[in-house]
Scaffold this motif. Structure first.
Motif, PDB file in Angstrom:
ATOM      1  N   VAL A 422       0.849  -1.200   0.000  1.00 24.73           N
ATOM      2  CA  VAL A 422       0.000   0.000   0.000  1.00 24.73           C
ATOM      3  C   VAL A 422       0.882   1.247   0.000  1.00 24.73           C
ATOM      4  N   ASN A 423       1.886   1.216   0.852  1.00 29.59           N
ATOM      5  CA  ASN A 423       2.797   2.347   0.958  1.00 29.59           C
ATOM      6  C   ASN A 423       3.473   2.613  -0.398  1.00 29.59           C
ATOM      7  N   PHE A 424       3.854   1.536  -1.055  1.00 34.50           N
ATOM      8  CA  PHE A 424       4.503   1.620  -2.361  1.00 34.50           C
ATOM      9  C   PHE A 424       3.562   2.268  -3.378  1.00 34.50           C
ATOM     10  N   LYS A 425       2.296   1.859  -3.346  1.00 29.42           N
ATOM     11  CA  LYS A 425       1.351   2.403  -4.329  1.00 29.42           C
ATOM     12  C   LYS A 425       1.127   3.893  -4.090  1.00 29.42           C
ATOM     13  N   GLU A 426       1.095   4.264  -2.813  1.00 32.95           N
ATOM     14  CA  GLU A 426       0.911   5.694  -2.512  1.00 32.95           C
ATOM     15  C   GLU A 426       2.079   6.509  -3.070  1.00 32.95           C
ATOM     16  N   ARG A 427       3.279   5.941  -2.910  1.00 29.78           N
ATOM     17  CA  ARG A 427       4.450   6.668  -3.410  1.00 29.78           C
ATOM     18  C   ARG A 427       4.440   6.744  -4.931  1.00 29.78           C
ATOM     19  N   GLU A 428       3.975   5.685  -5.561  1.00 25.68           N
ATOM     20  CA  GLU A 428       3.852   5.688  -7.030  1.00 25.68           C
ATOM     21  C   GLU A 428       2.942   6.830  -7.469  1.00 25.68           C
ATOM     22  N   ASP A 429       1.793   6.961  -6.755  1.00 25.77           N
ATOM     23  CA  ASP A 429       0.845   8.026  -7.092  1.00 25.77           C
ATOM     24  C   ASP A 429       1.491   9.389  -6.934  1.00 25.77           C
TER      25      ASP A 429
END
Ligand code: PEP
Ligand code: MG
Length: 755
Positions: A422-429
């Motif tokens: 989840v943290n990774f996806k937030e950073r991607e965004d």
């Protein structure tokens, strides 16, 4: 005011450590007993022990009294990170009356340490060997005294030996137990590496190892009978696939694409190889078995070569063997296809990474090499996230294991948990939003007080130009001409080079462009050039030395540059210049080319600027002589630091000694810039130091006004420069230059980002 601590009793108790160990079933429980005891004696609300893991350069909370027990094993810091990491890195106790006021304090949410004011971290060391850190914390401010520090030092010195012995004994116990376990890789959840090329990837991994082919072939069922015609059909199909790949790569990477897949195509056309297999088939061997036999034979022969480049050809053989088998038996490509995967490999060569890029690899984890190596530089140009680590265990993980590669932090998560994803996806965004930011970038960059700083790009492949333009680069400060040479199967001709250089110029219209002449050798080897084996290639026939030894190659390149740039602002610079004579000799060749081009009436640039890269400490003593003679200077900090500090830029084992802020480096840079100013010659920084915000105030402070960097760092550096007040930067520079201790300089540099 505070409860009195009985230190004598504590020291006596600690000497009883051995008895504590005897009835402790594990190192963790043993350490837990120790922290309980120390906390109770010191009336300290928290006492924790962190152990250091040298291979990962990480400290991990292993026992705690007072912090949340769930944080054990989860709170991790890099060496030097947070006050705890700093205490161990600098091998000194750190005592703070109010920890959170110290900028180094690192806050870990959820472990319950935010309430504590007083903080005491004492490194656990044996000689220079780092073992861990003991940390005590208290709610009240100013709790720990100098006496506490002395006592804790006494305790940790006793603890050091005991922990080391315990670790050893526990490891032996574990080894005994592990003997009955299957050799599957376990507990490999998180690995800390170093960033070679930034980015993220989250997908399945494929291990590219010599054993792959064996694994693949063992996984196949060759019981079906095939014919000679089936085999020839598979050869034709494989050839077609490779030619398609070649075409794709040519479209994407026009400058370097030449012949990446050619070695494999040629192998398929090679009668010796194909007929050897066919011969076996004619004698009754089932075609897959025949392919296996010959491929293994060839690979073994290449593998036994002393030349590393020939050895590497065994990968090509195995790769082709695998393709042939797939096409023969119709196996799906799912065993170790690289498309959409993260590749884990012991080592890779530039041609491998180009191939991987054309196959759509998502990320790379390497078990060798350095972050400033040329492979990393190439990966950055290809936008392939790359992390380098020493954890060889990674080569043993199951194919298709899911990996999250955070090549911004250098973190590798094996089968990551949901919260990490989840943290990774937030950073991607967040990154995606950042891309929109490019619209707001200014064409020119000024400091807060209005001083102009020119920001240029380092270009390795023509494909880098797009980012350079999008991020408003002001030109090419360094074009590394060697990459088109590295991946070819022969020296590119003058005409071929000219076409590439013309494309470069067309890609940066109306902007200045600096061509660096061929910089091969070191970690950039030409497979087709018969380099004599050198014990120390970085100290050998590298760079300008190669060009001066092979004047015909040098002249062809210079002519191609002069012809391509006939009506634009171009500069030529020579890498690794070590003396005035060398510069004059190289410049003479440019003059000779100019003379001949004029005679031949070939359109060319007759007013090219000629400069040097400052990369060797040798030039420091003659810098004024050089500055008087050249048109410009460009400091290649990657090599300059490597040679000044004798730290191999490709060797991860000494990466912590590769220090741009070593006082010798800082003072040398100033000396070079001073010479440039005195003789009114431009000085550009074009090594990786130019893209690190923490060094920008210093560089501007000594008078640097030109930086050339990887384009993707332009927004960050534009923003850093525009926040700098030059007067403040100059003060900081003076302060940095007045220090001779790395520890002091490190602290000032880390804080200088806020200037
Ligand atoms: C350097 O040495 O800093 C430099 C820019 O050149 P390269 O990294 O290509 O050796
Ligand atoms: Mg260099």
């Amino acid at each position: 005011m505070f409860k009195k601590r009985d230190h004598t009793k504590l020291i006596c108790d600690i000497s009883e450590l051995n008895s504590l160990f005897e009835d402790a079933p594990s190192l963790e429980i043993f350490l837990q007993k120790i922290v309980d005891m120390i906390a109770s004696h010191m009336h300290s609300e928290v006492c924790s022990i962190y152990l250091y893991y040298e291979d990962r350069e990480e400290i991990i909370l292993t026992a705690t009294y007072g912090l949340h027990p769930d944080s054990i094993g989860k709170v991790k810091m890099k060496l030097g990170e947070g006050l705890t990491g700093l205490a161990l890195k600098e091998l000194r106790p750190i005592c703070e009356s109010s920890a959170q006021d110290n900028p180094h304090f690192k806050y870990f949410p959820g472990i319950g340490e935010e309430r504590f004011e007083s903080f005491l971290a004492v490194p656990i060391i044996r000689g220079q060997t780092k073992i861990g850190v003991m940390v005590a914390q208290n709610l009240k401010k100013n709790y720990f005294t100098s006496e506490d520090i002395s006592v804790c030092r006494a305790i940790t010195s006793q603890l050091a030996n005991t922990i080391e012995t315990t670790k050893l004994l526990m490891t032996l116990r574990e080894v005994q137990q592990k003997k009955v376990e299957t050799p599957e890789v376990r507990d490999l959840k998180f690995i800390k590496g170093r960033v070679g090329s930034e980015g993220f990837a989250f997908c399945e991994a494929v291990v590219l190892d010599i054993d792959n082919f064996r694994r693949f072939s063992e996984a196949q069922n060759f019981s079906t009978r095939y014919t000679l015609e089936d085999f020839h059909r598979a050869v034709r199909l494989t050839e077609k696939q490779l030619e398609d790949y070649q075409a794709q790569v040519e479209e994407k990477l026009a400058d370097v694409a030449s012949l990446i897949f050619m070695a494999q195509i040629l192998m398929l056309k090679d009668k010796g190889f194909v007929e050897a297999i066919a011969g076996f088939i004619q004698r009754g061997v089932n075609p897959p078995e025949a392919v296996l036999k010959i491929v293994k034979d060839y690979a073994a022969k290449f593998n036994a070569m002393s030349d590393s480049y020939l050895r590497e050809k065994s990968h090509d053989v195995l790769d082709i063997g695998k393709r042939l088998l797939e096409n023969l038996v119709g196996a799906s490509e799912d065993c170790d296809d690289c498309q959409g995967r993260i590749v884990i490999a012991r080592e890779l060569f530039p041609s491998n990474i180009l191939k991987l890029s054309s196959q759509g690899v998502k990320g790379v984890i390497l078990l060798s090499g350095g972050v400033s190596s040329h492979l990393s530089i190439l990966a950055r140009s290809l936008n392939i996230p790359l992390v380098i680590t020493d954890t060889a265990q990674l080569l043993e993980i199951r194919q298709r294991t899911k990996i999250l590669l955070d090549a911004e932090q250098g973190n590798i998560y094996v089968e990551p948990s949901e919260d990490i994803i989840v943290n990774f996806k937030e950073r991607e965004d967040a990154r995606a939003r950042l891309v929109e930011l490019k619209e707001s970038l200014r064409e020119q960059t000024h400091t807060k007080d209005g001083t102009r700083v020119k920001l240029l790009s380092n270009i390795n492949l023509l494909s880098d130009l797009k980012t350079a333009r999008e991020l408003k680069s002001e030109g090419v400060g360094l074009y590394r001409t060697e990459f088109p040479f590295i991946v070819r199967s022969d020296f590119p001709s003058e005409e071929e080079q000219m076409v590439i250089y013309q494309k470069l110029i067309a890609g940066m219209p109306d902007k200045e462009i600096t061509f660096r002449t061929l910089d091969i050798g070191g970690d950039k080897v030409l497979s087709y050039y018969n380099h004599e084996k050198e014990e120390n290639p970085f100290l050998g026939m590298r760079s300008i030395r190669f060009s001066l030894r092979h004047k015909e190659i040098f002249m062809a390149q210079v002519r191609a540059i002069l012809r391509a740039g006939h009506d634009v602002d171009i500069k030529i610079m020579f890498p690794m210049i070590s003396s005035l004579d060398e510069f004059i000799e190289a410049r003479e060749i440019v003059f000779e080319c100019l003379r001949r081009l004029k005679e031949e009436r070939v359109p060319h640039n007759g007013s090219v600027s000629i400069g040097i890269m400052v990369e060797l400490p040798a030039v420091l003593e003659i810098i004024e002589d050089l500055a008087a003679e050249v048109d410009f200077l460009c400091i290649g900090t990657n090599d300059f630091i490597q040679y000044l500090l004798a730290v191999d830029r490709t060797n991860e084992k000494v990466a912590d000694m590769f220090l741009a802020h070593h006082p010798a480096v800082l003072r040398s840079l100033k000396k070079i810039v001073d010479a440039g100013i005195k003789f009114k010659k431009d000085v550009t920084i074009c090594g990786d130091m130019a893209h690190e915000p923490k060094y920008i105030p210093y560089l501007l402070g000594i008078g640097i006004r030109r930086l050339s960097l990887d384009s993707r760092h332009l927004p960050k550096i534009k923003s850093s420069v525009s926040k700098i007040d030059l007067e403040k930067a100059k003060k900081l520079t003076a302060e940095l230059l007045s220090h001779n201790r790395l520890s002091h300089i490190t602290r000032i540099v880390e804080q200088s980002v806020q200037i």
